[in-house]
Design a protein around this motif. Structure first.
Motif, PDB file in Angstrom:
ATOM      1  N   GLU A  63     -20.720 -78.893  75.301  1.00 21.08           N
ATOM      2  CA  GLU A  63     -21.426 -78.977  74.020  1.00 21.08           C
ATOM      3  C   GLU A  63     -20.985 -77.889  73.034  1.00 21.08           C
ATOM      4  O   GLU A  63     -20.766 -78.171  71.852  1.00 21.08           O
ATOM      5  N   GLU A  64     -20.867 -76.653  73.499  1.00 21.09           N
ATOM      6  CA  GLU A  64     -20.523 -75.552  72.608  1.00 21.09           C
ATOM      7  C   GLU A  64     -19.106 -75.691  72.063  1.00 21.09           C
ATOM      8  O   GLU A  64     -18.853 -75.467  70.875  1.00 21.09           O
ATOM      9  N   THR A  65     -18.168 -76.070  72.932  1.00 12.95           N
ATOM     10  CA  THR A  65     -16.791 -76.245  72.486  1.00 12.95           C
ATOM     11  C   THR A  65     -16.707 -77.375  71.470  1.00 12.95           C
ATOM     12  O   THR A  65     -15.997 -77.266  70.449  1.00 12.95           O
ATOM     13  N   ALA A  66     -17.425 -78.481  71.730  1.00 13.64           N
ATOM     14  CA  ALA A  66     -17.426 -79.598  70.792  1.00 13.64           C
ATOM     15  C   ALA A  66     -17.976 -79.165  69.433  1.00 13.64           C
ATOM     16  O   ALA A  66     -17.415 -79.521  68.379  1.00 13.64           O
ATOM     17  N   ALA A  67     -19.059 -78.372  69.436  1.00 11.45           N
ATOM     18  CA  ALA A  67     -19.656 -77.914  68.181  1.00 11.45           C
ATOM     19  C   ALA A  67     -18.700 -77.020  67.404  1.00 11.45           C
ATOM     20  O   ALA A  67     -18.589 -77.117  66.176  1.00 11.45           O
ATOM     21  N   ILE A  68     -17.994 -76.148  68.117  1.00 11.86           N
ATOM     22  CA  ILE A  68     -17.044 -75.244  67.454  1.00 11.86           C
ATOM     23  C   ILE A  68     -15.894 -76.023  66.837  1.00 11.86           C
ATOM     24  O   ILE A  68     -15.535 -75.817  65.671  1.00 11.86           O
ATOM     25  N   LEU A  69     -15.302 -76.933  67.597  1.00 12.77           N
ATOM     26  CA  LEU A  69     -14.177 -77.699  67.076  1.00 12.77           C
ATOM     27  C   LEU A  69     -14.594 -78.561  65.890  1.00 12.77           C
ATOM     28  O   LEU A  69     -13.819 -78.769  64.944  1.00 12.77           O
ATOM     29  N   LYS A  70     -15.801 -79.068  65.934  1.00 12.50           N
ATOM     30  CA  LYS A  70     -16.295 -79.977  64.887  1.00 12.50           C
ATOM     31  C   LYS A  70     -16.669 -79.241  63.612  1.00 12.50           C
ATOM     32  O   LYS A  70     -16.569 -79.799  62.509  1.00 12.50           O
ATOM     33  N   ASN A  71     -17.112 -77.989  63.727  1.00 11.21           N
ATOM     34  CA  ASN A  71     -17.679 -77.284  62.570  1.00 11.21           C
ATOM     35  C   ASN A  71     -16.901 -76.058  62.122  1.00 11.21           C
ATOM     36  O   ASN A  71     -17.400 -75.283  61.296  1.00 11.21           O
ATOM     37  N   SER A  72     -15.707 -75.867  62.631  1.00 15.79           N
ATOM     38  CA  SER A  72     -14.889 -74.716  62.242  1.00 15.79           C
ATOM     39  C   SER A  72     -13.628 -75.194  61.522  1.00 15.79           C
ATOM     40  O   SER A  72     -13.464 -76.375  61.236  1.00 15.79           O
ATOM     41  N   ARG A  73     -12.719 -74.264  61.265  1.00 10.56           N
ATOM     42  CA  ARG A  73     -11.476 -74.603  60.580  1.00 10.56           C
ATOM     43  C   ARG A  73     -10.578 -75.508  61.411  1.00 10.56           C
ATOM     44  O   ARG A  73      -9.587 -76.047  60.894  1.00 10.56           O
ATOM     45  N   PHE A  74     -10.917 -75.704  62.698  1.00 11.86           N
ATOM     46  CA  PHE A  74     -10.116 -76.557  63.576  1.00 11.86           C
ATOM     47  C   PHE A  74     -10.507 -78.035  63.486  1.00 11.86           C
ATOM     48  O   PHE A  74      -9.868 -78.877  64.117  1.00 11.86           O
ATOM     49  N   ALA A  75     -11.533 -78.368  62.713  1.00 12.53           N
ATOM     50  CA  ALA A  75     -12.061 -79.737  62.683  1.00 12.53           C
ATOM     51  C   ALA A  75     -10.995 -80.770  62.317  1.00 12.53           C
ATOM     52  O   ALA A  75     -10.925 -81.846  62.925  1.00 12.53           O
ATOM     53  N   GLN A  76     -10.149 -80.457  61.347  1.00 11.40           N
ATOM     54  CA  GLN A  76      -9.150 -81.420  60.895  1.00 11.40           C
ATOM     55  C   GLN A  76      -8.022 -81.602  61.904  1.00 11.40           C
ATOM     56  O   GLN A  76      -7.235 -82.553  61.783  1.00 11.40           O
ATOM     57  N   ASP A  77      -7.969 -80.766  62.911  1.00  8.16           N
ATOM     58  CA  ASP A  77      -6.883 -80.827  63.886  1.00  8.16           C
ATOM     59  C   ASP A  77      -7.265 -81.583  65.153  1.00  8.16           C
ATOM     60  O   ASP A  77      -6.447 -81.697  66.069  1.00  8.16           O
ATOM     61  N   PHE A  78      -8.481 -82.103  65.211  1.00  6.96           N
ATOM     62  CA  PHE A  78      -8.952 -82.797  66.405  1.00  6.96           C
ATOM     63  C   PHE A  78      -9.633 -84.120  66.057  1.00  6.96           C
ATOM     64  O   PHE A  78     -10.299 -84.242  65.029  1.00  6.96           O
ATOM     65  N   LEU A  79      -9.446 -85.084  66.925  1.00  5.73           N
ATOM     66  CA  LEU A  79     -10.222 -86.308  66.900  1.00  5.73           C
ATOM     67  C   LEU A  79     -11.329 -86.129  67.931  1.00  5.73           C
ATOM     68  O   LEU A  79     -11.052 -85.935  69.117  1.00  5.73           O
ATOM     69  N   ILE A  80     -12.585 -86.176  67.478  1.00  6.18           N
ATOM     70  CA  ILE A  80     -13.728 -85.877  68.348  1.00  6.18           C
ATOM     71  C   ILE A  80     -14.632 -87.097  68.417  1.00  6.18           C
ATOM     72  O   ILE A  80     -15.111 -87.592  67.391  1.00  6.18           O
ATOM     73  N   THR A  81     -14.894 -87.578  69.622  1.00  2.78           N
ATOM     74  CA  THR A  81     -15.739 -88.763  69.797  1.00  2.78           C
ATOM     75  C   THR A  81     -16.655 -88.585  71.008  1.00  2.78           C
ATOM     76  O   THR A  81     -16.397 -87.739  71.876  1.00  2.78           O
ATOM     77  N   PRO A  82     -17.724 -89.390  71.090  1.00  8.37           N
ATOM     78  CA  PRO A  82     -18.609 -89.316  72.258  1.00  8.37           C
ATOM     79  C   PRO A  82     -17.865 -89.674  73.533  1.00  8.37           C
ATOM     80  O   PRO A  82     -16.899 -90.433  73.517  1.00  8.37           O
TER      81      PRO A  82
END
Length: 440
Positions: free
Chosen positions: A369-388
């Motif tokens: 959960e924490e890693t997903a939140a960081i990737l989704k809400n930080s400067r790295f968001a545009q570099d990842f495809l995040i899905t359930p």
């Protein structure tokens, strides 16, 4: 590395430093942070502005308009040392604060090569604290010294980004400012994108640094020596934007330090006497509002001196790099599956995010959960495809599932695993065999 006791004087570049080290001097070798100085004495050394006892974080001492007398004395000593005693990196004579690092990416090597010689010679850092995904970012360097890291970062953020360095030693700030024009011309920048400020890292507001004004803050073996660590982290949290990050290296202890260690002149000078118990970092960070610390690298500090070993006893020390993110507390985070899109400068095919997560381009990775939140809400968001989890994703790579038992938060465990891995490497490749391993 080795901590050694010298005679009544310690000499740097031919200069007697008895007035700094006193009768318990420190034998130093090149390659460490000059911030680790032999301050203080048998009664006080620097003291901690806030002591952490087990799970209880004690409030930092009340501070009025005037700093505590001991703080003022420390500040004066550091300013004199940086401004008058040290002239070049070769004057340093210890490597006690060295932090384990991975191979330096080519683009960072090239950026460092463009830094003016005088700035580079007066660099006293204990490692290279440059994270990923820097284009257009605003970065603050705590304890920036002569500005080497700032000038390297100014190239990496580009003209639309900005780098600010703050240091308490006026002489160092003057050296840094001296070469702004040189570097901007070398980089081809029309307007300077780097600024240097004379000030204290626990008093960023007094230096004019506004709320939520930086994407990234870096620090290299500096917080360790500040009297009030809690105040530093509070200030960092204040000036970071939401989604921002503190990326920093420091020295940590395996247990809560007894008074004998915290007030020992040589141990304080060697960045050990002021070390935080590693578990207390998480307590302090989360109390302030940060996400739990994310361990990046770690390296054990060895002591080969009978007197120092006697004082230390069962306590061990480690140099470690951590990431601390500031996120908004919004919707509950959920475990997710992510795919790294690739393309980050210097990490186009693989991003080693920390000791537990390495993302390869196109590969599905299950994250907590924490890693997903960081990737989704930080400067790295545009570099990842995040899905359930469970949703079908287009990918040419494999799939890596998260196993909680593999997550490492203890820097001592990481350092030991890294050492074991290096010991298994053939001698001719030992220096690079861990380049892509998660534990290095």
């Amino acid at each position: 590395m080795t901590l050694g006791l010298a005679g009544p004087e310690v000499r740097r570049g031919g200069t007697a430093l008895g007035r700094w080290a006193g009768s318990g001097g420190i034998s130093r070798t090149p390659g460490r942070d000059p911030a680790c100085l032999p301050w203080g004495g048998a009664s006080g050394a620097l003291g901690l502005g806030s002591r952490l006892r087990g799970a209880q974080v004690l409030e930092s001492r009340d501070r009025g308009d005037m700093a505590a007398p001991r703080d003022a004395e420390i500040w004066k000593d550091v300013q004199t040392y940086y401004g008058q005693v040290l002239k070049k990196a070769a004057d340093l004579q210890t490597n006690a604060c060295v932090t384990s690092t991975r191979p330096v990416p080519k683009h960072i090597q090239e950026a460092l090569q463009n830094v003016h010689e005088e700035v580079a010679l007066r660099y006293y850092g204990c490692g290279l604290v440059i994270p990923e995904c820097l284009e257009n970012c605003w970065i603050l360097d705590l304890g920036s010294g002569s500005g080497r890291d700032c000038y390297a970062l100014s190239q990496l953020v580009g003209e639309k980004g900005h780098v600010t360095g703050i240091d308490m030693t006026e002489g160092q700030v003057e050296v840094a400012k001296k070469y702004i024009g040189y570097h901007m011309e070398k980089y081809g920048f029309q307007v300077p994108n780097v600024t240097f400020i004379h000030g204290y890292i626990e008093k960023l507001g007094e230096a004019g640094i506004k709320n939520e004004s930086y994407d990234i803050i870096i620090s290299n073996c500096v917080i360790n020596l500040v009297p009030d660590k809690q105040e530093v982290l509070k200030e960092v949290y204040r000036v970071l934007k939401h989604g921002g990050e503190l990326y920093f290296s420091d020295v940590y202890a395996s247990l809560e330090l007894p008074e004998e260690i915290r007030t020992h002149k040589v141990l304080w000078g060697e960045c050990l006497g002021g070390a935080l118990y590693w578990k207390d970092l998480a307590i302090l960070a989360q109390k302030i509002g940060f996400c739990p610390p994310r361990l990046v690298t770690a390296s054990l500090i060895t002591v080969q001196n009978k007197e120092v070993e006697r004082v230390i006893g069962n306590c061990r020390f480690v140099s470690a790099t951590f990431r601390l993110f500031k996120l908004l507390k919004t919707e509950p985070a959920k475990r997710c599956q992510v795919i790294y899109n690739g393309g980050i400068t210097g990490h186009k095919k693989e991003l080693i995010f920390d000791a537990n997560f390495t993302f390869k381009e196109g590969e599905i990775v299950e994250v907590d959960e924490e890693t997903a939140a960081i990737l989704k809400n930080s400067r790295f968001a545009q570099d990842f495809l995040i899905t359930p989890i469970g949703e079908k994703l287009p990918t040419c790579g494999g799939c890596s599932a998260l196993e909680s038992k593999d997550v490492i938060t203890d820097p001592f465990k990481l350092a030991e695993e890294s050492d074991n891995m290096m010991s298994r490497c053939p001698p001719d490749v030992a220096s690079g065999c861990c380049g892509t391993k998660k534990s290095c």
